[in-house]
Design an enzyme around this catalytic site. Structure first.
Site, PDB file in Angstrom:
ATOM      1  N   ARG A 112     -12.374  -9.197  -1.801  1.00 27.76           N
ATOM      2  CA  ARG A 112     -11.962  -8.041  -0.991  1.00 27.76           C
ATOM      3  C   ARG A 112     -13.135  -7.424  -0.221  1.00 27.76           C
ATOM      4  O   ARG A 112     -12.920  -6.625   0.700  1.00 27.76           O
ATOM      5  CB  ARG A 112     -11.351  -6.975  -1.911  1.00 27.76           C
ATOM      6  CG  ARG A 112      -9.992  -7.336  -2.454  1.00 27.76           C
ATOM      7  CD  ARG A 112      -8.965  -6.263  -2.227  1.00 27.76           C
ATOM      8  NE  ARG A 112      -9.338  -4.966  -2.705  1.00 27.76           N
ATOM      9  CZ  ARG A 112      -8.797  -4.355  -3.756  1.00 27.76           C
ATOM     10  NH1 ARG A 112      -7.857  -4.971  -4.464  1.00 27.76           N
ATOM     11  NH2 ARG A 112      -9.157  -3.151  -4.098  1.00 27.76           N
ATOM     12  N   ASP A 117      -3.918 -10.605   0.536  1.00 23.60           N
ATOM     13  CA  ASP A 117      -2.864 -11.442  -0.066  1.00 23.60           C
ATOM     14  C   ASP A 117      -2.015 -12.173   0.973  1.00 23.60           C
ATOM     15  O   ASP A 117      -1.332 -13.138   0.646  1.00 23.60           O
ATOM     16  CB  ASP A 117      -1.936 -10.580  -0.936  1.00 23.60           C
ATOM     17  CG  ASP A 117      -2.684  -9.834  -2.029  1.00 23.60           C
ATOM     18  OD1 ASP A 117      -3.808 -10.250  -2.358  1.00 23.60           O
ATOM     19  OD2 ASP A 117      -2.147  -8.839  -2.546  1.00 23.60           O
ATOM     20  N   THR A 143       2.039   0.850   1.544  1.00 27.21           N
ATOM     21  CA  THR A 143       1.651   1.811   2.591  1.00 27.21           C
ATOM     22  C   THR A 143       2.749   1.933   3.638  1.00 27.21           C
ATOM     23  O   THR A 143       3.099   3.039   4.077  1.00 27.21           O
ATOM     24  CB  THR A 143       0.354   1.339   3.283  1.00 27.21           C
ATOM     25  OG1 THR A 143      -0.618   1.110   2.279  1.00 27.21           O
ATOM     26  CG2 THR A 143      -0.145   2.345   4.298  1.00 27.21           C
TER      27      THR A 143
HETATM   28  O1  F6P Z   1      -3.376  -6.580  -3.070  1.00 27.46           O
HETATM   29  C1  F6P Z   1      -4.737  -6.857  -3.054  1.00 27.46           C
HETATM   30  C2  F6P Z   1      -5.240  -7.136  -4.454  1.00 27.46           C
HETATM   31  O2  F6P Z   1      -6.620  -7.433  -4.372  1.00 27.46           O
HETATM   32  C3  F6P Z   1      -4.510  -8.261  -5.189  1.00 27.46           C
HETATM   33  O3  F6P Z   1      -4.862  -9.538  -4.753  1.00 27.46           O
HETATM   34  C4  F6P Z   1      -4.888  -7.946  -6.616  1.00 27.46           C
HETATM   35  O4  F6P Z   1      -3.919  -8.441  -7.498  1.00 27.46           O
HETATM   36  C5  F6P Z   1      -4.919  -6.439  -6.630  1.00 27.46           C
HETATM   37  O5  F6P Z   1      -5.080  -6.014  -5.290  1.00 27.46           O
HETATM   38  C6  F6P Z   1      -6.009  -5.848  -7.484  1.00 27.46           C
HETATM   39  O6  F6P Z   1      -5.857  -4.485  -7.518  1.00 27.46           O
HETATM   40  P1  F6P Z   1      -6.977  -3.482  -8.083  1.00 27.46           P
HETATM   41  O7  F6P Z   1      -8.025  -3.334  -7.026  1.00 27.46           O
HETATM   42  O8  F6P Z   1      -6.229  -2.225  -8.342  1.00 27.46           O
HETATM   43  O9  F6P Z   1      -7.529  -4.106  -9.323  1.00 27.46           O
END
Ligand code: F6P
Length: 372
Positions: free
Chosen positions: A298, A150, A128
């Site tokens: 997340r 992360d 971003t």
């Molecule tokens: O960068 C955040 C993150 O959750 C990482 O820890 C993980 O590898 C990735 O994004 C997962 O991405 P997506 O949501 O596209 O599967």
């Protein structure tokens, strides 16, 4: 008269977007920015789904009504997207089904101008902020706010969302330990973090994991087997292994779960936990299971420290705008609120260092990292 108004600049209308993978605390930043702006009679225009909404001109005003309950809410009311780069936007496919890309920055700039947006706040990770530097180069006043579970953004010691992810992972590790103890098992828990081992290191230490495996310290399988075997020989009822999705077995490299070709960073890591559990069971005879925490890390409500951090960073972004600053990213360095050049974060990753005090402390306590 509102004292803030005295220091308010000529900016009367700002745009705000959340981009990249979401994380707990995004809404808390939006709230901090909007409330601060309302005080100065600055209008806040929310851009939906990150840069994609700017390309497609999906904008809406953020109002006082949006503020209700926002501090606690997971996700982002603006939506996000981790597959869009305005300088290289997929507009179709050719006759061989290969993607056709176009630089749609001019469309974005036009949409900003039409909406009367005079400055932009970009809440996101390295991808971003890389995009944000492009806007800054084109003369748009931009302030970046670093986010990611992360915790790997260069220029800041910590990002909001990280501590909530660590709390979620620690809770899972604690729960897995109790069932592991009941069944004399080795339990492998895979956490996110991409190429950075911050979540694994912190959740691993917080949960007292016996083995912690990080991308920054490629490990030897024989060291893992020896630890599990030795624990079981000592009468320990379980072995708890916290592994980062990006950890590397020496001579093997990372485990790739899938490729998302339209994403600026197409690799999605994952799968190492199953490999580890299978190998441990085969080699040591200890029954093993694995759990992949994935996107639970997340989601959900940000913990208080992330709400506080998000509020501080959002408010500081507005302070910088009021001071007429641009091309900066708000940051925490050495416990202090500060700001750095936007380009600092762009395209870089802040990884765990081999001599991180937490690694040294864990080693002193007998934790195995598998690199010894
Ligand atoms: O960068 C955040 C993150 O959750 C990482 O820890 C993980 O590898 C990735 O994004 C997962 O991405 P997506 O949501 O596209 O599967």
């Amino acid at each position: 008269m509102n004292p803030l108004a005295l220091t308010c600049p000529t900016v009367r209308r700002i745009g705000i977007l959340t981009s990249g993978g979401d994380c707990p605390g995004l809404n808390a930043v939006i709230r901090a920015v909007a409330r601060d702006a309302f005080h100065c009679n600055i209008k806040v225009i929310g851009i939906e789904d990150g840069y994609l909404g700017l390309i497609e001109n999906r904008l809406r005003e953020i109002t006082e009504a949006d503020m209700a309950g926002l501090l606690l809410r997971g996700g982002t009311i603006l939506g996000s997207n981790n597959k869009t780069n305005p300088s290289k936007h997929k507009v179709g496919t050719d006759s061989d089904n290969k993607p056709i890309y176009k630089d749609v920055m001019p469309d974005c700039l036009r949409n900003l101008e039409r909406a009367g947006i005079e400055a932009l706040i970009t809440i996101g990770g390295d991808g971003t902020q890389t995009g944000a530097t492009e806007f800054a180069r084109k003369g748009v006043p931009v302030i970046g706010v670093p986010k990611t579970i992360d915790n790997d953004i260069e220029g800041t010691d910590i990002t909001f969302g990280f501590q909530t992810a660590v709390a979620t992972a620690t809770d899972a590790l604690d729960k897995v330990r109790t069932t592991a103890d009941s069944h004399h098992r080795a339990m492998v828990v895979e956490v996110m973090g991409r190429n950075a081992g911050w979540i694994a290191l912190h959740a691993g230490v917080a949960s007292g994991s016996d083995i912690i495996l990080l991308p920054e310290l490629p490990f030897d399988m024989t060291r893992v087997f020896a630890c599990v075997k030795e624990r079981s020989d000592r009468g320990k009822r379980s072995s708890l292994i916290c592994v980062s999705e990006g950890a590397k077995v020496k001579g093997h490299g990372q485990f790739i779960a899938r490729r998302v070709e339209t994403s600026p960073d197409p690799i999605r890591l994952g799968g190492i936990a199953k490999y580890l559990a299978d190998q441990i069971e085969d080699e040591t005879g200890t029954e093993s299971r694995y759990t992949i925490l994935g996107h639970t890390q997340r989601g959900g409500t940000p913990i208080p420290s992330d709400r506080v951090l998000a509020t501080l960073l959002g408010s500081h972004a507005m302070t910088l705008l009021r001071q007429g600053k641009a091309g900066r990213m708000v940051a925490i360095q050495g416990g202090h609120l500060t700001d750095v050049d936007l380009s600092f974060a762009a395209g870089k990753q802040r990884l765990v260092k081999e001599d991180d005090p937490l690694i040294l402390a864990a080693r002193n306590l007998g934790t195995i990292f598998g690199d010894e």
